[in-house]
Design an enzyme around this catalytic site. Structure first.
Site, short mmCIF file in Angstrom:
data_model
loop_
_atom_site.label_atom_id
_atom_site.label_comp_id
_atom_site.label_asym_id
_atom_site.label_seq_id
_atom_site.Cartn_x
_atom_site.Cartn_y
_atom_site.Cartn_z
N GLU A 17 113.06 -61.66 -66.64
CA GLU A 17 112.99 -61.64 -65.18
C GLU A 17 114.16 -60.87 -64.58
O GLU A 17 115.13 -60.56 -65.26
CB GLU A 17 113.01 -63.07 -64.62
N ASN A 152 108.52 -66.62 -55.22
CA ASN A 152 108.64 -65.33 -55.88
C ASN A 152 108.57 -64.21 -54.85
O ASN A 152 108.48 -64.44 -53.65
CB ASN A 152 107.53 -65.15 -56.92
N ASP A 204 104.14 -62.04 -58.65
CA ASP A 204 105.41 -62.46 -59.25
C ASP A 204 106.55 -61.70 -58.58
O ASP A 204 106.60 -61.61 -57.36
CB ASP A 204 105.37 -62.25 -60.76
#
Length: 304
Positions: A17, A152, A204
């Site tokens: 991430e 997100n 995301d």
């Protein structure tokens, strides 16, 4: 899209991430949330260094003082990277979670030096809206958007007057846009930017390009969607993994799109393949330099 370059070599992240390109250092940072790792790729040497944090690291941002700040399970910390894998942490602000087993998730700086970060339950199956988006500045850490399940998609428009965010939980799968006040970080006039329940993938991590378009990883669909400022999909880029997690622009000319990814749950180790790798693409458009955190809170503690 077939012109992908694997940046992470043989490294595979369980939950890759938050790729962040440092213009000053000309390197890329990112994290593996699940394993509590911070990584740095240097294109000059084509090497990856890794540091181990004592907690899961949800997101990181560039800092005007320490190099990085990071949002972890218990709070937001200054991060001092020493010889890998050693780091030191200074606590900037502590989370007051409403439940146990919560952590930070997506986060980034606004164009004015504040740090925004989402929090969530570690177990997504709980579908608990106990999470939310917080803002850290000179006055400390303040909850600004409550009632989120899996926050997100944080991004800010090129002029800093709009903020974007999403909830990627399968029950929600929505991106919102709102007016953003640079002076007090207030958000107003929240409206749906895109309902991704009607599109492939869950929304995301995100990024903005220099043309004012919003890019977001379509988790579970192996795609990166590019949206116009009006919320229409302009294009969808295919990536060689099922679960891309976040995208970010970088490189010397800010014309590379870096994409982190996640290893799907339950996949046998001999079938991981490219899942969990970090990729780079040349999408044909440039991005924006990532803002640097500078609004340090007046009161903070030190973790030894």
């Amino acid at each position: 899209m077939n012109n992908s370059q694997i940046i992470s070599g043989n490294i595979r992240d369980q939950v890759g991430e938050c790729p962040v390109w440092s213009v000053a250092e000309q390197v890329l940072y990112w994290v593996d949330i699940a394993q509590g790792l911070i990584r740095r790729w240097s294109p000059t040497s084509n090497t990856v260094d890794t540091w181990i944090a004592p907690e899961q690291v949800g997101s990181i941002a560039l800092s005007s003082k320490s190099g990085l700040i990071g949002a972890m399970e218990t709070g937001i910390f200054e991060i001092h990277l020493l010889n890998p894998p050693t780091l030191e942490l200074n606590l900037l602000a502590k989370f007051d979670h409403p439940h146990l087993e919560m952590r930070a998730n997506d986060g980034r700086c606004d164009p004015f030096g504040r740090f925004w970060v989402g929090t969530m339950r570690k177990d997504m199956a709980l579908a608990s809206n106990a999470g939310g988006f917080f803002c850290l500045d000179e006055d400390g850490l303040d909850l600004r958007i409550p009632g989120m399940i899996t926050p997100n998609g944080l991004a800010f428009s090129t002029d800093g007057k709009k903020a974007y965010f999403s909830d990627s939980h399968p029950n929600v799968q929505t991106i919102w846009v709102c007016d953003y006040d640079e002076f007090d970080a207030k958000i107003q006039n929240i409206k749906v930017f895109s309902n991704m329940q009607d599109l492939p993938g869950r929304p995301d991590g995100a990024a903005m390009d220099s043309e004012g378009c919003y890019w977001i990883a379509a988790n579970d669909a192996g795609l990166i969607h590019r949206f116009s400022p009006s919320g229409d999909i302009i294009s969808s880029l295919k990536v060689p993994v099922l679960k891309p997690s976040m995208c970010a622009f970088g490189g010397p000319s800010l014309d590379m799109l870096f994409v982190t990814s996640i290893i799907p749950a339950g996949i046998p180790s001999n079938e991981i393949g490219l899942n969990g790798a970090l990729f780079a693409f040349k999408p044909g458009v440039k991005g924006l330099a990532e803002p640097v955190f500078s609004k340090f809170p007046v009161n903070r503690s030190v973790i030894h």
